[in-house]
Write a protein that holds these residues in place. Structure first.
Motif, PDB file in Angstrom:
ATOM      1  N   ILE A 384     -36.635  55.977  23.725  1.00 15.79           N
ATOM      2  CA  ILE A 384     -35.421  56.764  23.961  1.00 15.79           C
ATOM      3  C   ILE A 384     -34.359  56.419  22.931  1.00 15.79           C
ATOM      4  CG2 ILE A 384     -33.491  57.090  25.567  1.00 15.79           C
ATOM      5  CD1 ILE A 384     -35.579  56.582  27.836  1.00 15.79           C
ATOM      6  N   LEU A 385     -34.178  55.138  22.684  1.00 18.68           N
ATOM      7  CA  LEU A 385     -33.171  54.685  21.723  1.00 18.68           C
ATOM      8  C   LEU A 385     -33.480  55.164  20.309  1.00 18.68           C
ATOM      9  CD1 LEU A 385     -30.596  52.958  21.502  1.00 18.68           C
ATOM     10  CD2 LEU A 385     -32.064  50.975  21.090  1.00 18.68           C
ATOM     11  N   ILE A 386     -34.738  55.092  19.915  1.00 19.27           N
ATOM     12  CA  ILE A 386     -35.140  55.524  18.563  1.00 19.27           C
ATOM     13  C   ILE A 386     -34.898  57.025  18.388  1.00 19.27           C
ATOM     14  CG2 ILE A 386     -37.137  55.871  17.045  1.00 19.27           C
ATOM     15  CD1 ILE A 386     -38.237  53.213  18.154  1.00 19.27           C
ATOM     16  N   VAL A 387     -35.257  57.816  19.408  1.00 17.96           N
ATOM     17  CA  VAL A 387     -35.061  59.272  19.327  1.00 17.96           C
ATOM     18  C   VAL A 387     -33.582  59.606  19.197  1.00 17.96           C
ATOM     19  CG1 VAL A 387     -35.267  61.442  20.590  1.00 17.96           C
ATOM     20  CG2 VAL A 387     -37.181  59.833  20.561  1.00 17.96           C
ATOM     21  N   ILE A 388     -32.742  58.969  20.024  1.00 21.06           N
ATOM     22  CA  ILE A 388     -31.306  59.256  20.005  1.00 21.06           C
ATOM     23  C   ILE A 388     -30.693  58.850  18.670  1.00 21.06           C
ATOM     24  CG2 ILE A 388     -29.098  58.674  21.052  1.00 21.06           C
ATOM     25  CD1 ILE A 388     -30.611  58.294  23.694  1.00 21.06           C
ATOM     26  N   ILE A 389     -31.053  57.662  18.182  1.00 19.70           N
ATOM     27  CA  ILE A 389     -30.516  57.197  16.899  1.00 19.70           C
ATOM     28  C   ILE A 389     -30.986  58.109  15.771  1.00 19.70           C
ATOM     29  CG2 ILE A 389     -30.620  55.332  15.191  1.00 19.70           C
ATOM     30  CD1 ILE A 389     -30.655  53.350  17.497  1.00 19.70           C
ATOM     31  N   GLY A 390     -32.258  58.529  15.830  1.00 20.92           N
ATOM     32  CA  GLY A 390     -32.790  59.409  14.791  1.00 20.92           C
ATOM     33  C   GLY A 390     -32.068  60.749  14.745  1.00 20.92           C
ATOM     34  N   LEU A 391     -31.857  61.356  15.906  1.00 26.16           N
ATOM     35  CA  LEU A 391     -31.165  62.641  15.960  1.00 26.16           C
ATOM     36  C   LEU A 391     -29.699  62.498  15.555  1.00 26.16           C
ATOM     37  CD1 LEU A 391     -32.601  64.069  19.308  1.00 26.16           C
ATOM     38  CD2 LEU A 391     -33.108  64.871  16.995  1.00 26.16           C
ATOM     39  N   GLY A 392     -29.031  61.457  16.074  1.00 26.24           N
ATOM     40  CA  GLY A 392     -27.635  61.244  15.715  1.00 26.24           C
ATOM     41  C   GLY A 392     -27.452  60.931  14.249  1.00 26.24           C
ATOM     42  N   GLY A 393     -28.366  60.108  13.691  1.00 33.05           N
ATOM     43  CA  GLY A 393     -28.286  59.784  12.269  1.00 33.05           C
ATOM     44  C   GLY A 393     -28.503  60.996  11.394  1.00 33.05           C
TER      45      GLY A 393
END
Length: 401
Positions: A384-393
């Motif tokens: 979940i954290l990786i997906v959110i960081i990836g999309l936000g980045g």
């Protein structure tokens, strides 16, 4: 407060005007293209809220208190406090602006007066309720109205039907054509302040009714089932709103605007669609406009060991500060739908900070003892954290370059 009720409060907290507007815009512009993002968001919400509530039930501490107690190192402690203050302060101010804007948008569509005037009026009502300590009864009434609106959306979805072919395509093809809307769907569902609110409510429950080890073993599985039902209900309502908008706008070629957003309710309500939609936005907005400052109060007061009660001066000061910031955002003159989408997207960008802290706390044996995260829970949270960081980045890079 029973654990089932806390789950319903969290579900009601994320079904605010931001959810109604964001899901409507997603359905109107992309049909079922972001259903996969909604499914991910509901799953992520359950995983993260279960951790937050478990923290409160087991330790009797809110997330803020646990963060402060992580390390005795002064630098790390104050750095953590600064990060949480920034995330909750900025995020809740933006979210509060979206809450007030959504409620004001609904009222301005059926009553005389501008969105700015109604935002000021609603902000004043929320302020009076927060300072009077008598907001609980009003909040129950408003949540009831939001529930009524949810029933109507689900009923309309069932009557209008679901385009199964378009739905299958939306679930199988991950759409990234509108990153802002994608982040808004995530941000309106996985709300950072709800992690602090849920941990705080569960901690209050734990302090008022302490559980023995045997009772905890019985309570936790029941709590998970109740939370799953509550979050799942919120997801169904959000999908119903998206489906109604897809049928009313995307599949017909009509363009959604602030003036016709209520037309998706016309199959059942006819001429009363606009009035009912306005009432729903008002109810959802005012409920969330009270909940967001309360969550900030739990978060900030926990950081500085202040009393986390509405009677405490410090708690009231935090609540009022968030409310005032929300009013300023809502009366800034920007397009109302734009403010709401921006508020949800900012939540998604700030969410990783809250998740990182939560994940770290949940793996500390000195805090959670034998109830630390399992390997599977950490794996889910990590994805979940990786997906959110990836999309936000990706969104930040596109804005900068």
């Amino acid at each position: 407060m029973k654990s089932g009720k806390t789950g319903l409060i969290i579900a009601a907290a994320f079904i605010g005007p931001g959810t109604v507007t964001t899901a409507s815009m997603a359905g109107a512009s992309l049909g079922y293209g972001l259903v996969w993002a909604l499914c991910f968001s509901i799953f992520a919400t359950y995983v993260l809220q279960e951790m937050a509530s478990r923290l409160g039930l087991i330790t009797g501490q809110g997330l803020s208190e646990a963060i402060v107690n992580i390390s005795q190192n002064t630098f790390i402690k104050w750095f953590s406090i600064a990060l949480v203050c920034a995330a909750i302060g900025v995020g809740n101010a933006a979210y509060e602006g979206g809450n007030l804007t959504g409620a004001a948008l609904g009222l301005a569509n059926v009553l005389p007066g501008s969105i700015t005037l109604w935002a000021l009026t609603l902000g004043s009502i929320a302020l009076i309720l927060l300072l009077s300590n008598r907001y609980q009864l009003v909040e129950k009434v408003l949540i009831g109205l939001v529930a009524l609106m949810s029933v109507v959306f689900i009923t309309i979805m069932l009557i209008a039907g679901i385009d199964t072919a378009a739905l299958s395509k939306g679930l199988s093809q991950f759409g990234f054509s509108n990153t802002s809307l994608l982040l808004a769907i995530i941000g309106t569902t996985i709300v950072p302040y709800n992690l602090f609110l849920h941990a705080g409510l569960s901690a209050k429950q734990s302090r008022e009714m302490p559980l023995s080890k045997a009772e905890i073993s019985t309570e936790l599985p029941a709590h998970k089932r109740q939370l799953f039902s509550s979050i799942g209900l919120g997801g169904i309502v959000t999908f119903a709103i998206m489906s109604c908008a897809a049928n009313a706008f995307y599949l017909t070629g009509n363009v959604l605007s602030p003036g016709n957003i209520a037309s998706q309710l016309e199959p059942i309500l006819g001429d009363y669609a606009n009035l009912f939609f306005a009432l729903g936005l008002f109810s959802a907005g005012l409920t969330s406009a009270i909940t967001a400052p309360l969550a900030a109060g739990y978060a900030i007061c926990g950081l500085f060991s202040w009393q986390p009660t509405l009677q405490a001066k410090e708690f009231k000061l935090v609540c009022v500060s968030i409310l005032v910031c929300g009013v300023l955002v809502a009366t800034s003159g920007f397009k109302p739908l734009g403010i709401i989408i921006l508020a949800q997207a900012s939540n998604a960008l700030l969410l990783p900070i809250s998740v990182l802290f939560l994940l770290y706390v949940m793996n500390q044996k000195k805090i959670m003892q034998e109830h630390t995260n399992t390997l599977l829970a950490n794996l889910f949270a990590g994805v979940i954290l990786i997906v959110i960081i990836g999309l936000g980045g990706n969104k930040l890079i596109s804005l900068l370059f």
